[in-house]
Design a protein around this motif. Structure first.
Motif, mmCIF file in Angstrom:
data_model
loop_
_atom_site.group_PDB
_atom_site.id
_atom_site.type_symbol
_atom_site.label_atom_id
_atom_site.label_comp_id
_atom_site.label_asym_id
_atom_site.label_seq_id
_atom_site.Cartn_x
_atom_site.Cartn_y
_atom_site.Cartn_z
ATOM 1 N N ALA A 1 -42.868 -53.649 -21.493
ATOM 2 C CA ALA A 1 -41.928 -52.526 -21.599
ATOM 3 C C ALA A 1 -41.162 -52.546 -22.905
ATOM 4 O O ALA A 1 -40.758 -51.486 -23.408
ATOM 5 C CB ALA A 1 -40.955 -52.542 -20.418
ATOM 6 N N GLY B 1 -42.865 -50.420 -25.354
ATOM 7 C CA GLY B 1 -43.144 -49.049 -24.946
ATOM 8 C C GLY B 1 -44.280 -48.866 -23.970
ATOM 9 O O GLY B 1 -44.729 -47.732 -23.749
ATOM 10 N N ALA C 1 -45.271 -48.573 -20.390
ATOM 11 C CA ALA C 1 -44.598 -48.349 -19.113
ATOM 12 C C ALA C 1 -45.355 -48.947 -17.945
ATOM 13 O O ALA C 1 -44.750 -49.431 -16.978
ATOM 14 C CB ALA C 1 -44.393 -46.851 -18.889
ATOM 15 N N ASN C 2 -46.701 -48.934 -18.017
ATOM 16 C CA ASN C 2 -47.507 -49.416 -16.894
ATOM 17 C C ASN C 2 -48.695 -50.193 -17.441
ATOM 18 O O ASN C 2 -49.653 -49.599 -17.955
ATOM 19 C CB ASN C 2 -47.967 -48.249 -16.027
ATOM 20 C CG ASN C 2 -48.643 -48.707 -14.742
ATOM 21 O OD1 ASN C 2 -49.042 -49.861 -14.608
ATOM 22 N ND2 ASN C 2 -48.764 -47.793 -13.781
#
Length: 266
Positions: free
Chosen positions: A200, A203, A205-206
């Motif tokens: 994270a 950048g 997110a998943n």
């Protein structure tokens, strides 16, 4: 004898022939063990100087191995029989930043003003990781390496700017430390990782949904280890929107006759 004449007729040449004739169509990770693989960016001559400046300003994601003459579909320093138009399993053709097709060769869209760039690929340093006993998950699983756009900006140059793309390999902490030591020796194919753990914070997110390639499992005792990736130019192309461009499809590399050992800095 130089690094190429030592290995002409080797596994690299044989794999290019299989790719050229359509016998092999998958990701190239693990093919022609010991041979350097390369990312590909092909641009009109009017943009080539700016892209070269961009690559020089961003050597981690864009280490340049060779540059062609305008209109010449060959890299003589990378392989005697190599044809840029036919020797990758899958290409991407872009117009104004939009992906319009993914052909298996690009002879029908080739132009006399095109300049090709071969860019170092992390598949080359994977051989050294495997030899040291480190599990490279996507090779073990027979899948493509997961790749992610990050919030780390590249250094802009001329018309080119955009985000850094990274490839990820999950590792136990001790293996991650060893991987840093090993890949530092290969600056021509991205060198040491740019980030360890905490996706994270760059950048992502998943971690289970890569922007390119295939997701791989990460064990409870493992951390994600991120290397700068040669797919970065594709994220830049999507942002800059040049009128025409050809790249490799992620995971479908150009197999050269250079040996990985010839790129080791130490």
């Amino acid at each position: 004898m130089n690094a190429i004449t030592d290995v002409r007729g080797n596994a690299g040449q044989r794999e290019r022939q299989r790719i050229r004739t359509g016998v092999f169509t998958g990701p190239t990770s693990g093919l022609a063990s010991g041979n350097v693989q390369a990312n590909l960016v092909i641009l009109p001559k009017a943009l080539a100087h700016d892209f070269l400046r961009f690559a020089q300003a961003n050597p981690k994601p864009c280490p340049v191995l060779a540059v062609s003459e305008a209109g010449d579909p060959h890299f003589p320093t990378l392989g005697a029989d190599l044809d840029i138009r036919t020797d990758l399993p899958l290409y991407r053709v872009w117009q104004h930043g939009e992906l319009i097709s993914e052909p298996t060769d690009v002879r029908d869209v080739w132009r006399d003003d095109l300049v090709s760039f071969a860019i170092g690929c992390s598949f080359s340093f994977e051989e050294a990781l495997v030899e040291d006993g480190i599990d490279v998950r996507h090779i073990t699983r027979g899948s493509n390496v997961p790749m992610y756009r990050t919030n780390i900006p590249c250094v802009p140059a001329g018309a080119f700017s955009g985000p850094l793309v990274v490839s990820m390999r999950p590792m136990k902490p001790a293996d991650a430390i060893r991987a840093v030591q090993i890949t530092t020796r290969f600056p021509s194919v991205h060198g040491a990782p740019v980030h360890l753990g905490f996706p994270a914070s760059i950048g992502i997110a998943n971690i289970d949904k890569p922007d390119y390639g295939d997701a791989v499992p990460i064990g409870a005792d493992e951390m994600p280890v991120f290397w700068a990736c040669g797919v970065t130019p594709q994220a830049v192309i999507a942002q800059v929107k040049p009128e025409f461009c050809i790249t490799h499809a992620p995971g479908s590399m150009l197999i050269t006759d250079l040996r990985n050992t010839s790129l080791a800095a130490l």
